[in-house]
Write an enzyme that holds these catalytic residues in place. Sequence first.
Site, PDB file in Angstrom:
ATOM      1  N   CYS A 226       0.825  -1.203   0.000  1.00 24.37           N
ATOM      2  CA  CYS A 226       0.000   0.000   0.000  1.00 24.37           C
ATOM      3  C   CYS A 226       0.867   1.265   0.000  1.00 24.37           C
ATOM      4  O   CYS A 226       1.471   1.586  -1.008  1.00 24.37           O
ATOM      5  CB  CYS A 226      -0.990  -0.031   1.161  1.00 24.37           C
ATOM      6  SG  CYS A 226      -2.348   1.151   0.977  1.00 24.37           S
TER       7      CYS A 226
ATOM      8  N   HIS B  41      -3.787  -5.313   0.512  1.00 22.36           N
ATOM      9  CA  HIS B  41      -3.261  -5.643   1.839  1.00 22.36           C
ATOM     10  C   HIS B  41      -3.203  -7.155   2.040  1.00 22.36           C
ATOM     11  O   HIS B  41      -4.096  -7.742   2.683  1.00 22.36           O
ATOM     12  CB  HIS B  41      -4.124  -4.990   2.924  1.00 22.36           C
ATOM     13  CG  HIS B  41      -3.940  -3.512   3.032  1.00 22.36           C
ATOM     14  ND1 HIS B  41      -3.069  -2.931   3.920  1.00 22.36           N
ATOM     15  CD2 HIS B  41      -4.497  -2.503   2.319  1.00 22.36           C
ATOM     16  CE1 HIS B  41      -3.111  -1.614   3.768  1.00 22.36           C
ATOM     17  NE2 HIS B  41      -3.965  -1.328   2.803  1.00 22.36           N
TER      18      HIS B  41
ATOM     19  N   GLU C 156      -1.382  -8.709   4.026  1.00 22.26           N
ATOM     20  CA  GLU C 156      -1.087  -9.037   5.419  1.00 22.26           C
ATOM     21  C   GLU C 156      -2.351  -9.339   6.224  1.00 22.26           C
ATOM     22  O   GLU C 156      -2.295 -10.007   7.263  1.00 22.26           O
ATOM     23  CB  GLU C 156      -0.306  -7.897   6.078  1.00 22.26           C
ATOM     24  CG  GLU C 156      -1.117  -6.741   6.618  1.00 22.26           C
ATOM     25  CD  GLU C 156      -1.719  -5.814   5.574  1.00 22.26           C
ATOM     26  OE1 GLU C 156      -2.543  -4.935   5.931  1.00 22.26           O
ATOM     27  OE2 GLU C 156      -1.365  -5.944   4.383  1.00 22.26           O
TER      28      GLU C 156
END
Length: 268
Positions: free
Chosen positions: A124, A232, A234
Amino acid sequence: MSNNNTGNTQHPKRKPVVLMSMGAQERKGHDYQVMTKKYMSPLVEFAGCVPLLAPTCFGTADLEQYLSMVDGVYVTGAGSNIDPTLYGQENLTPDKAQDQDRDQFDLPLIRAALARGLPLFGICRGMQELNVALGGDMHQKLYEVDGLNDHREDDTTPPAEQYADIHAVRLVPNTWLAELMGQEEIPVNSLHGQGIKTLGKGLQALAHAEDGVIEAIHLPDQQQFTLGVQWHPEWQAAQNPHSVKLFQAFGAACRKQAELHNGELKPV
């Protein structure tokens, strides 16, 4: 005196160390340097690396020492936007937070890490930093550009809804990322109001959203692993096989880097 140490004790091998830069946050009149656990978890659990957190509020005097201690660099997302003066634009989003200490640390960090041949993974804001560090610029209000979609999340909803897969990204055919993912498209979440306008020097796109927005980038002429993604991975990575593959690939690159610089990874 008896000695229970037989000499056969197995010591764990040294794991690769990965530098993560922290960001500024004010709480009850105190200045904090922070890193969100969700970014660290897959680095530990799937990349098999040890995070080294670097405060960005003290400038870059110790940058080379930090880089001498690590086998990779991981620049993450954050709630702040990059200062647009760093890519030659006036600030069109004055209501959004900035973190100029992080800007002034991360841009030289990225350039120095690339010069050292260190693996680099950006998520990001981290992908956007990679682009700006190499001379690219940004759409500050992606949602106001004709023909492009609104890629922002609804911040009034719970995190699970904000981070839900919302659109597909199409992987550029015949690239290493497409081969790694094993398919032409993957579903991703979307939580960004800004996006790449012009790619920085040497960068190429690896994936696009349905409206053409660049969603992943790399440096094909660099020998080391380089990857920036706009989504994202993660978030709840354990439940997403695509995310697991990304972090495993980054971890493998960091282990290779450690072996190149240290020989076989020695027990500690």
